[in-house]
Design a protein around this motif. Structure first.
Motif, short mmCIF file in Angstrom:
data_model
loop_
_atom_site.label_atom_id
_atom_site.label_comp_id
_atom_site.label_asym_id
_atom_site.label_seq_id
_atom_site.Cartn_x
_atom_site.Cartn_y
_atom_site.Cartn_z
N TYR A 1 0.85 -1.19 0.00
CA TYR A 1 0.00 0.00 0.00
C TYR A 1 0.89 1.24 0.00
CZ TYR A 1 -4.18 -2.65 1.42
OH TYR A 1 -5.24 -3.51 1.49
N GLY A 2 0.47 2.26 -0.75
CA GLY A 2 1.26 3.49 -0.81
C GLY A 2 1.45 4.12 0.56
N THR A 3 0.33 4.14 1.33
CA THR A 3 0.45 4.68 2.68
C THR A 3 0.80 3.55 3.59
OG1 THR A 3 -1.46 5.97 2.11
CG2 THR A 3 -0.69 6.16 4.32
N GLY A 4 2.00 3.50 3.91
CA GLY A 4 2.69 2.49 4.66
C GLY A 4 2.00 1.34 5.36
N GLU A 5 2.62 0.19 5.15
CA GLU A 5 2.34 -0.90 6.06
C GLU A 5 3.58 -1.02 6.92
OE1 GLU A 5 1.87 -4.37 3.67
OE2 GLU A 5 0.77 -3.22 2.20
N VAL A 6 4.68 -0.71 6.26
CA VAL A 6 5.98 -0.81 6.91
C VAL A 6 6.71 0.47 6.56
CG1 VAL A 6 8.19 -2.00 6.77
CG2 VAL A 6 6.10 -3.32 6.73
N ILE A 7 7.37 1.08 7.52
CA ILE A 7 7.98 2.37 7.24
C ILE A 7 9.15 2.27 6.28
CG2 ILE A 7 9.20 4.28 8.32
CD1 ILE A 7 7.38 3.91 10.71
N VAL A 8 9.92 1.21 6.39
CA VAL A 8 11.08 1.09 5.51
C VAL A 8 10.73 0.33 4.24
CG1 VAL A 8 12.80 1.32 7.31
CG2 VAL A 8 11.82 -0.91 6.87
N ASP B 1 -2.96 -1.59 -3.20
CA ASP B 1 -3.93 -0.50 -3.37
C ASP B 1 -4.97 -0.85 -4.43
OD1 ASP B 1 -1.43 1.86 -2.62
OD2 ASP B 1 -3.38 1.75 -1.63
N HIS C 1 -7.23 -3.67 -3.35
CA HIS C 1 -8.12 -3.17 -2.31
C HIS C 1 -9.31 -2.47 -2.93
CE1 HIS C 1 -8.54 -1.80 2.00
NE2 HIS C 1 -9.38 -1.00 1.41
N SER D 1 -10.59 -7.51 4.49
CA SER D 1 -9.50 -8.09 5.27
C SER D 1 -8.40 -8.50 4.29
CB SER D 1 -9.99 -9.31 6.02
OG SER D 1 -10.35 -10.31 5.07
N PHE D 2 -7.25 -8.84 4.82
CA PHE D 2 -6.16 -9.31 3.96
C PHE D 2 -6.57 -10.59 3.25
CE2 PHE D 2 -2.69 -6.61 3.68
CZ PHE D 2 -2.46 -5.97 4.88
N LYS E 1 10.47 8.03 -3.36
CA LYS E 1 10.33 8.09 -1.90
C LYS E 1 11.56 7.49 -1.21
CE LYS E 1 5.39 7.45 -1.97
NZ LYS E 1 4.37 6.47 -1.63
N ASN F 1 11.56 -0.18 12.43
CA ASN F 1 10.77 0.84 11.77
C ASN F 1 10.69 2.16 12.50
OD1 ASN F 1 9.28 -0.26 9.29
ND2 ASN F 1 9.17 -1.92 10.75
N GLN G 1 -10.05 -4.99 10.58
CA GLN G 1 -9.45 -5.44 9.34
C GLN G 1 -8.64 -4.34 8.69
OE1 GLN G 1 -9.37 -8.39 8.80
NE2 GLN G 1 -11.07 -9.17 10.01
N VAL G 2 -7.95 -4.73 7.62
CA VAL G 2 -7.04 -3.78 6.99
C VAL G 2 -7.79 -2.55 6.45
CG1 VAL G 2 -6.99 -4.98 4.77
CG2 VAL G 2 -5.10 -3.55 5.43
N GLU H 1 5.03 9.03 4.57
CA GLU H 1 4.08 7.94 4.83
C GLU H 1 4.64 7.02 5.87
OE1 GLU H 1 2.91 9.31 0.86
OE2 GLU H 1 4.77 8.28 1.39
N TRP I 1 4.20 5.09 8.34
CA TRP I 1 3.32 4.29 9.20
C TRP I 1 3.74 2.84 9.21
CZ3 TRP I 1 -0.55 6.72 11.84
CH2 TRP I 1 -0.90 7.99 11.39
N THR J 1 2.19 -0.77 10.55
CA THR J 1 0.93 -1.25 11.12
C THR J 1 0.99 -2.74 11.42
OG1 THR J 1 0.15 -1.59 8.86
CG2 THR J 1 -0.46 0.46 9.92
#
Lengths: 453, 475
Positions: free
Chosen positions: A175-182, A207, A210, A223-224, A412, B289, B355-356, B378, B380, B382
């Motif tokens: 996802y563009g808006t983070g799941e993981v920061i790095v 994205d 989704h 959900s995932f 980014k 992170n 959920q996600v 960005e 984040w 999660t």
């Protein structure tokens, strides 16, 4: 010929499970809409491709499950076993206890070399179970540590150990808006390394999927699992058996080989995108009918306008007219940006596939000038319907589909790298700043190549 | 599955620790109905067969015999630890896991760190080794202590040094209770600043806590549940501050409610590592992170919801409220306002039936009102864990690496300087073997440098964003 799947990390294992589930459920489908003989042929091809026979009669998925922590694999194994229709070989998995901590360097430089022998032994065993090996299909995410870092290392090992087999990496774009920061660092490192050893990278974006769940499948609380099931459906729609040439009497024996031959004429261009229509919730399926011309028209426009799903397509985008100069790519009017392809593959399944007119896809205006449009476009089909869809069309495209995405993620990552944030976490495990720079260079090259099509 | 070991040092550390073990047992009891010793339990507990008395062998699978906490209880006076050992949790601890002395540290960091540190080093190393040997795969040490006193502050940070020396690969998460302005220990600024230097250099992650924040959360909960507005519909065991359902049945002590909050923080932090979920977040991922530069490892935490109503069907509006609350300054565990400062990174660990799509919707909604540093727009991280905490259907832990910690540090520095300029009470420290004036000057300099790093980041806030130019490729 068989495909061995290597599921890496949490994402890889969760998706891998859904893929085998979708394939198995399609296998058992009673809505095949074709003759009994056809169906049996299809089932046999499917079985050989994805499953091996076991004494108990329950098909065993041709897969190796790898993760650096145990929870996901143990869940995956038990869910498969509970289904009753298929299962994993309980010997074919490898896990550790600590996870990779979302650290690509940890996955690649520490876990990879440390567990290389054990993992390659598992892969070798699975490969030996196949009468003939078509190649490898790896499933991984780019954002985390195991799928991405260890996945890149394992791909390298596969290339070294099986120099003549095909390797297709199914890569999940976060996802563009983070799941993981790095995630941007991990993605850049993964893409650049995979580019060296893989034959092609097939990308799915979280994205986009989704949105499909929200708008087309009408799922309220996504959900995932929902996302993964859509991805599994899309992959199944490409890799279930098909006839890959006109007049073929047997289901294709070499799906990965056919794919590479059709879509990857040049090693600089390995990024593949996947679109599948129609896509909708099961409830709506019963009330919908589709015509091939309608589906093909939409699919073609999705290609041209780089749309991710069949709603919200921009119909204004048109291919450049012959004789007219192609508008500059850096055109400020991005909405009219036309997606140039190197090669395309359309897979058709279901009723009346013989009658489908795909002339629109042979239009030379869609393609770059290097390949003869006859060579740049390929079709696979089967009259056997897939997964309850009376008609289903998929497009695998080597085009500028992923150009903007790559540009974004590299931008980014570069931005973060310029401030040196988090770099100490990678140097701790042996990935130095020069390694980062090499990766950035590789990817800028790929972006540049795709942009100048 | 990995194991973690808790090191509770000093009075505050041990009191919080005690609440932690109590609530951990409660949480596992709610999830683990069959009494089987599973992987989740093994992260914090050993399963020991004590039938033949004494220290039985560890049992790795099967029924639960006797659970022993993976913990070390350290205090230089006996009162608190003795009380724990006589209380309802006595069977959870092993007599070999204690290090106590008689006279205490007199609220003197130097006594804790230099005197007792030296004296007990071998003891500490030996006990740590034993505890580590019982672990299959030791991932993390959790140190719980206060900064203002002598033992927690001095000996606690000494232990941190030992951990780094003896177990360099194992993560060190420190939960530190910072003194408030009206702290009744006069020398708490000295103790805190001396301890800060150790935290700067030897901790992987620090979760600062301030009593004032805990107190206001307790008051808030008290007010909501007793005001009669919600009253009887609040589930008692869902209160962030409650011990309901745990082993402890006697009268609650004054700090219990506040300490329960910190205990819940630790439980939520480790939940994704212990229980399954669709997007796991392990402890090593938190450090990876949330720490962009090695010294900026102070994380502001907030927990929501504070309580649950007994309604079974929670509309998603309430779910969204949970996310909004996590960013409000009333829910933070230190006196800080992250919304008006600069975020370097933020982690959201959600537990329960979320959920996600809920997660994404809320991130999209809240993002515009938060300021993120230019190179991490960005930023984040999660995590989704399927198992909710006791009494709740869902909960959220937010960890922020945010410049709003700066005021806590600058105030600490000011209080320190007030005393230091007059050399007040300095002699109590300097007459301890190993203490010199330079310890003080180095400590305050370390703190000043840290504050300066946050200042520089703050200066970039609101500045026009100029992205660095990309590499140019010759075609």
């Amino acid at each position: 010929m068989s495909i061995v799947t290597v599921q890496l990390g949490q994402c890889g294992n969760q998706i891998g499970y859904e893929v085998f589930n979708a394939i198995c459920s399609d296998f058992h489908s009673t809505h095949g809409l074709c003759s009994k003989k056809e169906n049996e042929s299809y089932q046999e091809a499917c079985k050989e491709r994805f499953f091996s026979e076991e004494k108990t009669g329950v098909p065993v998925a041709r897969a190796v499950l790898v993760d650096m922590e145990p929870k996901v694999i143990s869940q995956t194994l038990s869910m498969a076993a509970r289904s009753g229709h298929w299962k994993y070989d309980h010997q074919s998995h490898f896990c550790q206890k600590q996870g990779s901590g979302n650290n690509w360097a940890n996955g690649y430089s520490v876990h990879g070399p440390r567990y290389r022998e054990v993992i390659m032994n598992l892969v070798q065993k699975e490969a030996e179970k196949c009468d003939r090996l078509s190649g490898f299909f790896t499933v991984m995410s780019m954002a985390g540590g195991t799928g991405s870092g260890m996945g890149a290392f394992v791909t390298q090992c596969l290339r070294d150990a099986f120099p003549t087999s095909f390797i297709l990496n199914q890569v999940i774009w976060p996802y563009g808006t983070g799941e993981v920061i790095v995630q941007n660092y991990n993605s850049v490192l993964t893409l650049s390394h995979l580019y060296q050893s893989s034959d092609a990278l097939l990308v799915h974006e979280n994205d986009a999927i989704h949105k499909i769940c929200a708008q087309l499948m009408n799922i309220k609380k996504i959900s995932f699992r929902d996302v993964n099931q859509v991805i599994a459906h899309q992959l199944g729609s490409v890799f279930q058996p098909t006839y890959s040439s006109e007049g073929a009497s047997q289901y294709s024996k070499s799906p990965l080989g056919d794919l590479m031959e059709s879509l990857v004429p040049h090693p600089e261009f390995k990024m593949l995108g996947l679109r599948n229509i129609p896509q909708m919730s099961e409830n709506s399926l019963a009330y919908s009918t589709f015509t091939w011309p309608g589906l093909i028209k939409h699919l073609r426009q999705m290609l041209i306008a780089n749309a991710k799903m069949e709603e919200g397509i921009d119909w204004q985008v048109r291919p450049p007219l012959p004789g007219h100069p192609v508008p500059p790519k850096a055109s400020p009017n991005k909405a009219l940006h036309f997606n140039t392809s190197i090669a395309n593959l359309v897979v058709l399944r279901g009723k009346d596939v013989q009658s489908v007119d795909l002339g629109g896809f042979r239009d030379p205006a869609l393609y770059t000038s290097w390949l003869n449009p006859q060579e740049a476009f390929n079709i696979w089909k089967t009259p056997r319907a897939f997964n309850k869809y009376e008609k289903s069309a998929s497009l695998v495209s080597n085009s500028q589909f992923l150009l903007k995405l790559m540009d974004n993620i590299v931008g980014k990552a570069w931005n973060m790298f310029a401030s040196k944030a988090y770099v100490h976490q990678y140097t701790k495990f042996g990935i130095e700043e020069e390694d980062f720079l090499d990766c950035f260079t590789t990817l800028e090259q790929v972006i540049s190549s795709y942009a100048s099509l | 599955m990995t194991q973690s070991v808790v090191l509770q040092v000093g009075q505050c550390g041990n009191q919080i620790g005690c609440r932690f073990w109590d609530l951990a047992l409660r949480e596992h009891a709610a999830v683990n109905k069959k009494g089987i010793y599973d992987e989740a339990l093994s992260s914090f507990f050993r399963n020991v067969d004590t039938r033949n008395g004494g220290d039985g062998a560890d049992i790795h699978k099967g029924k639960i015999f006797s659970l022993k906490a993976r913990a070390l209880l350290i205090d230089m006076e006996e009162g608190v630890v003795n009380e724990i050992l006589q209380g309802p949790l006595r069977d959870v601890f092993d007599s070999k896991q204690l290090i106590t002395d008689v006279s205490g540290s007199g609220n003197n960091w130097a006594v804790g760190h230099k005197l007792y540190g030296c004296q007990y080093r071998e003891h500490i190393v030996e006990k740590l080794r034993r505890t580590a040997e019982h672990c299959d795969c030791l991932q993390c040490f959790f140190v719980i202590h206060s900064m203002g006193g002598g033992t927690g502050s001095g000996l606690g940070t000494f232990v941190l040094n030992v951990l780094e020396d003896e177990f360099p690969e194992v993560y060190r998460f420190v939960t530190s209770v910072y003194p408030s302005g009206e702290d009744d220990v006069i020398t708490s600024p000295y103790n805190s600043v001396l301890a800060m230097k150790e935290l700067n250099e030897h901790a992987d992650c620090v979760l600062p806590i301030e009593n004032e924040s805990l107190f206001s959360i307790v008051s808030k909960i008290h007010q909501m549940t007793n005001s009669g507005k919600l009253g009887s519909t609040v589930k008692q065991n869902s209160l962030l501050t409650s011990s309901a359902g745990s082993i402890k049945t006697e009268q609650e002590k004054p700090f219990d409610a506040m300490n329960n909050i910190v205990a819940n923080l630790l439980l939520n932090l480790t939940s994704s590592a212990r229980f399954e979920g669709s997007l796991n977040m392990d402890l090593n991922e938190i450090s990876m992170n949330l720490v962009p530069f090695p010294r900026l490892h102070y994380l502001v935490s907030s927990l929501t919801p504070l309580y649950t109503l007994a309604d079974v069907n929670v509309p998603s509006r309430r779910l969204d409220q949970m996310f909004s609350d996590a960013f409000s300054k009333d829910h933070q565990l230190i006196q800080a306002d992250p919304k008006h400062s600069l975020y370097l990174a933020c982690a959201l660990l959600v537990r329960g039936n979320v959920q996600v799509s809920d997660l994404r919707r809320n991130i999209e909604r809240l993002k515009p009102s938060l300021h993120f540093v230019s190179w991490n727009q960005e930023g984040w991280k999660t995590g989704l864990c399927s198992v909710p905490p006791v009494g709740h259907s869902h909960s959220l832990l937010a960890l922020a690496n945010n410049t709003c910690v700066k005021p806590t540090f600058t105030e600490l520095k000011d209080r320190f300087m007030k005393l230091y300029k007059k050399k007040a009470h300095l002699h109590h420290y300097l007459h301890i073997d190993g203490m010199e004036q330079s310890c003080f000057s180095e400590a305050i300099s370390s703190l000043s440098d840290l504050i300066e790093e946050y200042n520089q980041l703050d200066a970039t806030k609101g500045a026009p964003r100029t992205d660095p130019s990309r590499l140019k490729i010759a075609m």
